[in-house]
Design an enzyme around this catalytic site. Structure first.
Site, PDB file in Angstrom:
ATOM      1  N   CYS A 157     -26.737 -33.944  29.351  1.00  0.00           N
ATOM      2  CA  CYS A 157     -25.529 -32.854  28.675  1.00  0.00           C
ATOM      3  C   CYS A 157     -26.127 -31.051  28.344  1.00  0.00           C
ATOM      4  CB  CYS A 157     -25.765 -33.886  26.968  1.00  0.00           C
ATOM      5  SG  CYS A 157     -26.557 -33.894  26.103  1.00  0.00           S
TER       6      CYS A 157
ATOM      7  N   LYS B 235     -23.700 -49.549  19.144  1.00  0.00           N
ATOM      8  CA  LYS B 235     -23.817 -50.098  19.817  1.00  0.00           C
ATOM      9  C   LYS B 235     -24.579 -49.044  20.830  1.00  0.00           C
ATOM     10  CE  LYS B 235     -20.901 -49.547  23.068  1.00  0.00           C
ATOM     11  NZ  LYS B 235     -21.708 -49.591  24.527  1.00  0.00           N
TER      12      LYS B 235
HETATM   13  P1  TAP Z   1     -19.546 -43.096  28.698  1.00  0.00           P
HETATM   14  O1  TAP Z   1     -19.042 -43.954  29.863  1.00  0.00           O
HETATM   15  O2  TAP Z   1     -18.280 -41.615  28.000  1.00  0.00           O
HETATM   16  O3  TAP Z   1     -19.877 -44.083  27.932  1.00  0.00           O
HETATM   17  C1  TAP Z   1     -20.728 -43.597  26.135  1.00  0.00           C
HETATM   18  C2  TAP Z   1     -21.159 -44.863  25.880  1.00  0.00           C
HETATM   19  O4  TAP Z   1     -19.386 -44.953  24.854  1.00  0.00           O
HETATM   20  C3  TAP Z   1     -21.484 -45.755  25.877  1.00  0.00           C
HETATM   21  O5  TAP Z   1     -22.400 -46.622  24.907  1.00  0.00           O
HETATM   22  C4  TAP Z   1     -20.185 -46.795  26.288  1.00  0.00           C
HETATM   23  O6  TAP Z   1     -20.376 -47.911  26.759  1.00  0.00           O
HETATM   24  C5  TAP Z   1     -19.201 -46.364  25.077  1.00  0.00           C
HETATM   25  N1  TAP Z   1     -17.731 -46.266  25.605  1.00  0.00           N
HETATM   26  C6  TAP Z   1     -16.639 -46.502  26.553  1.00  0.00           C
HETATM   27  N2  TAP Z   1     -16.118 -46.696  26.650  1.00  0.00           N
HETATM   28  C7  TAP Z   1     -15.760 -46.407  24.607  1.00  0.00           C
HETATM   29  C8  TAP Z   1     -14.513 -46.976  24.446  1.00  0.00           C
HETATM   30  N3  TAP Z   1     -13.140 -47.206  25.295  1.00  0.00           N
HETATM   31  N4  TAP Z   1     -14.396 -46.968  23.626  1.00  0.00           N
HETATM   32  C9  TAP Z   1     -15.808 -47.223  22.747  1.00  0.00           C
HETATM   33  N5  TAP Z   1     -16.951 -46.916  23.198  1.00  0.00           N
HETATM   34  C10 TAP Z   1     -16.602 -46.746  25.030  1.00  0.00           C
HETATM   35  O7  TAP Z   1     -20.573 -41.783  29.656  1.00  0.00           O
HETATM   36  P2  TAP Z   1     -21.758 -42.051  30.261  1.00  0.00           P
HETATM   37  O8  TAP Z   1     -21.831 -42.403  30.792  1.00  0.00           O
HETATM   38  O9  TAP Z   1     -22.911 -43.468  29.668  1.00  0.00           O
HETATM   39  O10 TAP Z   1     -23.010 -41.640  29.484  1.00  0.00           O
HETATM   40  C11 TAP Z   1     -22.707 -39.738  30.639  1.00  0.00           C
HETATM   41  C12 TAP Z   1     -21.432 -39.089  29.737  1.00  0.00           C
HETATM   42  O11 TAP Z   1     -22.175 -38.486  29.038  1.00  0.00           O
HETATM   43  C13 TAP Z   1     -21.840 -37.600  30.267  1.00  0.00           C
HETATM   44  O12 TAP Z   1     -20.619 -37.047  30.857  1.00  0.00           O
HETATM   45  C14 TAP Z   1     -23.112 -36.629  29.677  1.00  0.00           C
HETATM   46  O13 TAP Z   1     -22.452 -35.621  29.447  1.00  0.00           O
HETATM   47  C15 TAP Z   1     -22.266 -37.565  28.639  1.00  0.00           C
HETATM   48  N6  TAP Z   1     -23.493 -37.138  27.597  1.00  0.00           N
HETATM   49  C16 TAP Z   1     -23.168 -36.696  26.305  1.00  0.00           C
HETATM   50  C17 TAP Z   1     -24.344 -35.800  25.380  1.00  0.00           C
HETATM   51  C18 TAP Z   1     -24.056 -34.673  24.262  1.00  0.00           C
HETATM   52  S1  TAP Z   1     -25.284 -34.918  23.003  1.00  0.00           S
HETATM   53  N7  TAP Z   1     -23.525 -33.952  24.013  1.00  0.00           N
HETATM   54  C19 TAP Z   1     -25.753 -36.643  25.405  1.00  0.00           C
HETATM   55  C20 TAP Z   1     -25.943 -38.254  26.300  1.00  0.00           C
HETATM   56  C21 TAP Z   1     -24.606 -37.779  27.085  1.00  0.00           C
HETATM   57  P3  TAP Z   1     -21.057 -48.525  27.810  1.00  0.00           P
HETATM   58  O14 TAP Z   1     -22.142 -49.405  27.475  1.00  0.00           O
HETATM   59  O15 TAP Z   1     -19.826 -49.451  28.089  1.00  0.00           O
HETATM   60  O16 TAP Z   1     -21.061 -47.720  29.238  1.00  0.00           O
END
Ligand code: TAP
Length: 452
Positions: free
Chosen positions: A263, A154
């Site tokens: 991140c 996804k």
């Molecule tokens: P999230 O809101 O956590 O979303 C990440 C993914 O999870 C998206 O595909 C999102 O779908 C999905 N998701 C959201 N709620 C969910 C649920 N209840 N059940 C299952 N899946 C769900 O993060 P973001 O805003 O995309 O990314 C930013 C954050 O990610 C930052 O805090 C960053 O640090 C962290 N991040 C960490 C890393 C590593 S490698 N540690 C890498 C990248 C990012 P949608 O399409 O609906 O949003």
């Protein structure tokens, strides 16, 4: 049918409209993946390796197209986007070496022979965020497929385009139907079904720590395996004995790459007090010199943020009382721009020092000595990456061992190589991706004793 509009963050223009997968369609895809898993695990190791190599070659042949898609969808600079597509190719080539090397043990026992097997789990669900849509997807699906699992993936709702193309390329390369499926949709719908559907045996989640905790709690109900790659608040520690010119010249790229939506961003710069003022003098021209602008321009170093909502969140960290030391530039006109921003926090509890900004904002703080540097670096719930600048090898090693983080670099800001392990301490995650053991995260060890 629900759809989502994909917006170019540098122009605010609609790129295309994508259909979102429903819960029922997710279930159907998971069931297809479950059926496909039977054949995929039986394919001879050499043949599975060959298919992954062909998939890698298809990515390579379409590298420029994938990169351009990412520029349009995520606002990544063209240089970064090409690296990201190349990383997918390389992860797949690395994964292609796995099927023929998934070695078990033969363990000496009395009365027989004891051997271990690394069995595939079945269906693996990979949930990807919007910040690095291609590499983060590949770090999950590459080794998972190599180890004999099928994958449902996804992408983030904001950035589905490259993942959709990768799904097509896998099919074109000959990867059988149902083995690797890309399901654009909402986290609350598609992502949640990965967590709750019993046929999905593992979830690999990259994203916010907040959502990661929910995923982990949900998976606990079925004792479902999870790998979590979550947020970070990494420290770039600069000692007085370091090459200050180089440390200051490179510090902006350690935090502002991908507009800070990384991140691993070194969003706290800790500088030994005796060189604090000198370091700031050197940092200022480096920050002002970061080329922020059109991501398609080959010379651009930083593009826009992903969305208007995200820009508002980033901007909320700069309050009227925040001491802004200096900022870089940003273009005029449309686009979700935010300039590189350097702040000098008043207290260790300042939000900008404790929370992940996920934008081009960096806080600079002084420290006294080695012990103080390690203490401040560890004063966070996160523990993903970090950098240490010093010319003293002993100190570099002592501080590397002292900092609670999964990925450290000395006199550089590199975090990611597909053949070295990647992941976080503390609330930055659980488990490791990439590296020599990547496939083991997608297998169960089975022990078999044969009486002789
Ligand atoms: P999230 O809101 O956590 O979303 C990440 C993914 O999870 C998206 O595909 C999102 O779908 C999905 N998701 C959201 N709620 C969910 C649920 N209840 N059940 C299952 N899946 C769900 O993060 P973001 O805003 O995309 O990314 C930013 C954050 O990610 C930052 O805090 C960053 O640090 C962290 N991040 C960490 C890393 C590593 S490698 N540690 C890498 C990248 C990012 P949608 O399409 O609906 O949003």
């Amino acid at each position: 049918m629900t759809t989502t509009q994909v917006v170019n963050p540098a122009t605010e223009e609609v790129v295309t409209t994508v259909e979102l997968v429903s819960a029922a369609e997710t279930d159907a895809a998971i069931e297809r993946a479950q059926r496909a898993a039977v054949g995929w695990r039986e394919i001879a190791p050499g043949d599975r390796a060959r298919l992954l190599r062909r998939f890698a070659e298809a990515v390579d042949a379409n590298l420029e197209q994938l990169a351009q898609l990412e520029v349009a969808n995520a606002g990544h600079t063209i240089g970064n986007a090409r690296w990201e597509a190349g990383n997918v190719r390389d992860v797949l080539h690395f994964a292609a070496g796995i099927p023929e090397r998934l070695l078990g043990n033969q363990i000496p026992v009395a009365g027989g022979v004891d051997i271990t097997f690394h069995e595939p789990l079945g269906v693996v669900g990979v949930i990807v965020p919007w910040n690095f849509p291609m590499p983060i997807a590949a770090w999950g699906f590459g080794p998972a497929l190599a180890a004999g699992n099928t994958v449902v993936l996804k992408p983030a709702e904001l950035t589905p385009l490259t993942a959709i193309r990768l799904g097509q390329l896998a099919l074109e390369a000959g990867v059988p139907e149902g083995v690797f499926q890309v399901l654009p949709g909402k986290g609350s719908v598609v992502g949640q079904r990965f967590v709750t559907h019993p046929a999905v045996r593992k979830v690999v989640f990259t994203g916010s720590t907040e959502v990661g905790k929910e995923i982990m709690a949900g998976c606990a109900r079925q004792v479902k395996r999870v790998t979590l790659e979550l947020g970070g608040k990494s420290a770039n520690i600069v000692f007085a004995d370091a090459d200050l010119e180089r440390a200051a010249a490179t510090a902006p790229y350690g935090v502002f790459d991908n507009a800070g939506q990384d991140c691993c961003a070194r969003s706290r710069i800790l500088v030994q007090r005796s060189v604090f003022d000198r370091f700031l003098e050197l940092l200022e021209p480096a920050v002002r010199g970061v080329r922020v602008g059109d991501p398609e321009d080959e010379s651009t170093e930083m593009g826009p943020l992903i969305s208007a909502a995200h820009r508002a969140r980033v901007a909320s960290f700069i309050e009227p009382s925040t001491k802004v030391a200096f900022t870089g530039t940003q273009p005029d006109g449309p686009g979700f721009w935010y300039p590189p921003t350097v702040v000098l926090p008043d207290a260790p509890s300042d939000r900008v020092l404790t929370e992940e900004v996920f934008g081009p904002v960096v806080a600079v703080v002084p420290f006294e000595d080695e012990a103080d540097a390690v203490r401040i670096a560890n004063y966070t719930e996160y523990g993903l990456s970090g950098s240490i600048w010093t010319n003293d090898v002993g100190r570099a090693l002592r501080v590397s061992r002292g900092v609670e983080a999964g990925n450290l670099s000395v006199n550089s800001h590199s975090s990611v190589r597909y053949w070295t392990p990647f992941g976080g301490f503390k609330q930055s995650g659980l488990g490791r991706e990439l590296g020599p053991d990547a496939a083991l995260a997608f297998t169960e060890t089975k022990n078999v004793f044969i009486a002789t």
